[in-house]
Design an enzyme around this catalytic site. Sequence first.
Site, PDB file in Angstrom:
ATOM      1  N   LYS A  29       0.840  -1.208   0.000  1.00 40.03           N
ATOM      2  CA  LYS A  29       0.000   0.000   0.000  1.00 40.03           C
ATOM      3  C   LYS A  29       0.869   1.250   0.000  1.00 40.03           C
ATOM      4  O   LYS A  29       0.675   2.158  -0.797  1.00 40.03           O
ATOM      5  CB  LYS A  29      -0.896   0.016   1.237  1.00 40.03           C
ATOM      6  CG  LYS A  29      -1.411   1.409   1.662  1.00 40.03           C
ATOM      7  CD  LYS A  29      -2.200   1.292   2.932  1.00 40.03           C
ATOM      8  CE  LYS A  29      -2.325   2.357   3.872  1.00 40.03           C
ATOM      9  NZ  LYS A  29      -1.501   3.384   4.220  1.00 40.03           N
ATOM     10  N   ASN A  30       1.867   1.306   0.906  1.00 39.74           N
ATOM     11  CA  ASN A  30       2.643   2.528   1.082  1.00 39.74           C
ATOM     12  C   ASN A  30       3.712   2.734   0.029  1.00 39.74           C
ATOM     13  O   ASN A  30       4.494   3.674   0.108  1.00 39.74           O
ATOM     14  CB  ASN A  30       3.236   2.578   2.496  1.00 39.74           C
ATOM     15  CG  ASN A  30       2.140   2.801   3.516  1.00 39.74           C
ATOM     16  OD1 ASN A  30       1.032   3.201   3.163  1.00 39.74           O
ATOM     17  ND2 ASN A  30       2.422   2.515   4.767  1.00 39.74           N
ATOM     18  N   ARG A 100      -4.701  10.554   3.075  1.00 43.25           N
ATOM     19  CA  ARG A 100      -3.532  11.373   3.391  1.00 43.25           C
ATOM     20  C   ARG A 100      -2.452  11.206   2.324  1.00 43.25           C
ATOM     21  O   ARG A 100      -1.682  12.107   2.030  1.00 43.25           O
ATOM     22  CB  ARG A 100      -2.997  10.930   4.748  1.00 43.25           C
ATOM     23  CG  ARG A 100      -2.024  11.837   5.292  1.00 43.25           C
ATOM     24  CD  ARG A 100      -1.423  11.399   6.619  1.00 43.25           C
ATOM     25  NE  ARG A 100      -0.333  12.291   6.855  1.00 43.25           N
ATOM     26  CZ  ARG A 100      -0.495  13.522   7.333  1.00 43.25           C
ATOM     27  NH1 ARG A 100      -1.704  13.929   7.631  1.00 43.25           N
ATOM     28  NH2 ARG A 100       0.520  14.330   7.520  1.00 43.25           N
ATOM     29  N   ASP A 124      -4.418  12.942  12.556  1.00 41.77           N
ATOM     30  CA  ASP A 124      -5.434  11.892  12.688  1.00 41.77           C
ATOM     31  C   ASP A 124      -5.239  11.169  14.013  1.00 41.77           C
ATOM     32  O   ASP A 124      -4.515  11.652  14.886  1.00 41.77           O
ATOM     33  CB  ASP A 124      -5.413  10.940  11.478  1.00 41.77           C
ATOM     34  CG  ASP A 124      -4.037  10.297  11.321  1.00 41.77           C
ATOM     35  OD1 ASP A 124      -3.699   9.902  10.200  1.00 41.77           O
ATOM     36  OD2 ASP A 124      -3.296  10.243  12.326  1.00 41.77           O
ATOM     37  N   ASP A 311       4.006   0.647  12.106  1.00 37.97           N
ATOM     38  CA  ASP A 311       2.779   0.077  11.529  1.00 37.97           C
ATOM     39  C   ASP A 311       2.545  -1.365  11.947  1.00 37.97           C
ATOM     40  O   ASP A 311       1.522  -1.955  11.596  1.00 37.97           O
ATOM     41  CB  ASP A 311       2.810   0.175  10.002  1.00 37.97           C
ATOM     42  CG  ASP A 311       2.729   1.618   9.517  1.00 37.97           C
ATOM     43  OD1 ASP A 311       2.988   1.866   8.330  1.00 37.97           O
ATOM     44  OD2 ASP A 311       2.420   2.505  10.349  1.00 37.97           O
TER      45      ASP A 311
HETATM   46  C1  EPZ Z   1       4.048   7.068   6.240  1.00 34.10           C
HETATM   47  O1  EPZ Z   1       3.344   8.160   6.837  1.00 34.10           O
HETATM   48  C2  EPZ Z   1       3.048   5.916   6.138  1.00 34.10           C
HETATM   49  N1  EPZ Z   1       1.902   6.327   5.362  1.00 34.10           N
HETATM   50  C3  EPZ Z   1       2.568   5.511   7.536  1.00 34.10           C
HETATM   51  O2  EPZ Z   1       1.737   4.356   7.417  1.00 34.10           O
HETATM   52  C4  EPZ Z   1       3.771   5.121   8.373  1.00 34.10           C
HETATM   53  O3  EPZ Z   1       3.351   4.869   9.684  1.00 34.10           O
HETATM   54  C5  EPZ Z   1       4.796   6.283   8.398  1.00 34.10           C
HETATM   55  O4  EPZ Z   1       5.156   6.642   7.057  1.00 34.10           O
HETATM   56  C6  EPZ Z   1       6.059   5.910   9.151  1.00 34.10           C
HETATM   57  O5  EPZ Z   1       6.620   4.761   8.640  1.00 34.10           O
HETATM   58  C7  EPZ Z   1       1.965   6.255   4.018  1.00 34.10           C
HETATM   59  O6  EPZ Z   1       2.965   5.909   3.422  1.00 34.10           O
HETATM   60  C8  EPZ Z   1       0.719   6.633   3.272  1.00 34.10           C
HETATM   61  P1  EPZ Z   1       6.328  10.356   8.338  1.00 34.10           P
HETATM   62  P2  EPZ Z   1       3.977   9.633   6.830  1.00 34.10           P
HETATM   63  O7  EPZ Z   1       6.347  11.558   7.504  1.00 34.10           O
HETATM   64  O8  EPZ Z   1       4.671   9.847   5.549  1.00 34.10           O
HETATM   65  C9  EPZ Z   1       6.470  13.677  11.853  1.00 34.10           C
HETATM   66  C10 EPZ Z   1      -0.204   3.037   7.646  1.00 34.10           C
HETATM   67  O9  EPZ Z   1      -0.819   2.542   8.605  1.00 34.10           O
HETATM   68  N2  EPZ Z   1       6.620  14.670  10.766  1.00 34.10           N
HETATM   69  O10 EPZ Z   1       7.508   9.456   8.301  1.00 34.10           O
HETATM   70  O11 EPZ Z   1       2.909  10.568   7.234  1.00 34.10           O
HETATM   71  C11 EPZ Z   1       5.077  13.052  11.858  1.00 34.10           C
HETATM   72  O12 EPZ Z   1       4.153  13.838  12.549  1.00 34.10           O
HETATM   73  C12 EPZ Z   1       0.352   4.473   7.763  1.00 34.10           C
HETATM   74  O13 EPZ Z   1      -0.032   2.474   6.582  1.00 34.10           O
HETATM   75  C13 EPZ Z   1       6.684  16.003  11.078  1.00 34.10           C
HETATM   76  O14 EPZ Z   1       6.626  16.380  12.242  1.00 34.10           O
HETATM   77  O15 EPZ Z   1       5.037   9.476   8.025  1.00 34.10           O
HETATM   78  C14 EPZ Z   1       5.313  11.725  12.529  1.00 34.10           C
HETATM   79  O16 EPZ Z   1       5.266  11.851  13.911  1.00 34.10           O
HETATM   80  C15 EPZ Z   1       0.092   5.088   9.099  1.00 34.10           C
HETATM   81  N3  EPZ Z   1       6.816  16.909  10.068  1.00 34.10           N
HETATM   82  C16 EPZ Z   1       6.711  11.375  12.059  1.00 34.10           C
HETATM   83  O17 EPZ Z   1       7.328  12.569  11.615  1.00 34.10           O
HETATM   84  C17 EPZ Z   1       6.863  16.522   8.739  1.00 34.10           C
HETATM   85  O18 EPZ Z   1       6.952  17.378   7.854  1.00 34.10           O
HETATM   86  C18 EPZ Z   1       6.753  10.335  10.940  1.00 34.10           C
HETATM   87  O19 EPZ Z   1       6.020  10.824   9.849  1.00 34.10           O
HETATM   88  C19 EPZ Z   1       6.791  15.157   8.446  1.00 34.10           C
HETATM   89  C20 EPZ Z   1       6.662  14.234   9.477  1.00 34.10           C
END
Ligand code: EPZ
Length: 429
Positions: A29-30, A100, A124, A311
């Site tokens: 998916k991701n 998202r 979320d 995840d």
């Molecule tokens: C991706 O989300 C995945 N989603 C998530 O999977 C996964 O949990 C996550 O990566 C971590 O592996 C998709 O690919 C669609 P991040 P993403 O940017 O890109 C903070 C699932 O269940 N952050 O690595 O949103 C953020 O708040 C989903 O399949 C900032 O603060 O994750 C978080 O705490 C859930 N500022 C952390 O970093 C930013 O600009 C990780 O976020 C970007 C992120």
Amino acid sequence: MLDPTASTDVFRVRGGEPLRGTVRLSGAKNSALKLMAASLLCDGELSLSCVPRIADVPVMADVLRGLGVSVDLDLHAGTCRLRPGKISWHAPADAVSRIRASLSCLGPLVGRVRRARLALPGGDRIGARGIDLHLRGLQAMGATVTELDGEVEVFAGELHGAYLTLDFPSVGATENLLMAAVVAEGESIIDNVAREPEIQDLCRMLVAMGAKIGGIGSPTLEIEGVERLGSTSWETCPDRIEAGTYAMAAAATGGDVVIERVRPSDLTLPLIKLRAAGVAVEEGADSLRVKAGDLEAVDVVTLPYPGFPTDLQPQLMVLLTQALGTSRCTENVFESRFSFVTELRRMGADIEIDGHHALIRGPVRLAGATLTALDVRAGAAAALAGLVASGETVVRDVHHVDRGYADFVQRLASLGADIERAPLESLDG
Ligand code: EPZ
């Protein structure tokens, strides 16, 4: 038609059956959602295979159609052909609110048409989920960022390469900055990037389209911008989170399951933890055999790849309720990802939360209850808890599970699980 917003169905699960047999998995998916977004950069046709039959995929197809991409999606065949036409830089208003992952259109749009306007994705259930790293990186590449009426607009008269260091190896920020940098003027070096297998899949597909990317899989990506990217055919990488979910289900139910179409090397840390918990794991070239054993407590911390994936945290939590001793699970990626614990406590789980640490005492006999699927992973974990518990468990809001798991009920049932999908009204009878 899979609809991520329909929440009329429930899962009805009767526990106690060890899972046995073989399950063959889909594409990730991701990864698939980002590969689709990368079509915005394509000067020709992008043809994807092993596209998972999950609810988020047709929604992403709609988002891309709204941006001017013709999309020919066949979920049964797992194929998707994408051909960009006249690209619009303003994403359909409800796009980001529906999934998202449509945020990953930001980088390719700025790359392709030097402009993008999307609704600001809110937080979320699992966390605030800011996008400051995405925006700061694009600004360093010459873009201006304006927020108005709940939307963000990014404009780059000129988009040039830059030397960037991310505060945190964010998956989303890495993808967006990568997809802008591959068609920016000059060289970019992006340090402290995310290294997830899905990121590597995206990098390799972009290279197949003509991008120049070095350091794939390492903490630093070196990108030489090119004028345009061409056509390619690409097979989506296996879904390691789906694989980890079935592995946890096999171990928690005392079962013996073979998982096919998986890359064991994508799951190094989860497999180390499963073995430490007393589970027998045999690795094949593209398969895993997971055989339950006497479960023992283990400590786990979630971290960006190659750390233990956040995840798989809720699914692991279910497994650890059945392990002898006290396990400690530390969540380092999303600040509110322990909300699933409330659901598990309804079933009698003994879990204590202390900030971003959870202490799980086991083994406990879980009792069937009515649970709510809070998000994709917590929803899958709720079904797993039902497979372990005595009596019947009802899981509501299963549309969340549909978003990330293809044929979830059918696959579990094929492994001997007593699970069915039923309309909400069936609970009245
Ligand atoms: C991706 O989300 C995945 N989603 C998530 O999977 C996964 O949990 C996550 O990566 C971590 O592996 C998709 O690919 C669609 P991040 P993403 O940017 O890109 C903070 C699932 O269940 N952050 O690595 O949103 C953020 O708040 C989903 O399949 C900032 O603060 O994750 C978080 O705490 C859930 N500022 C952390 O970093 C930013 O600009 C990780 O976020 C970007 C992120």
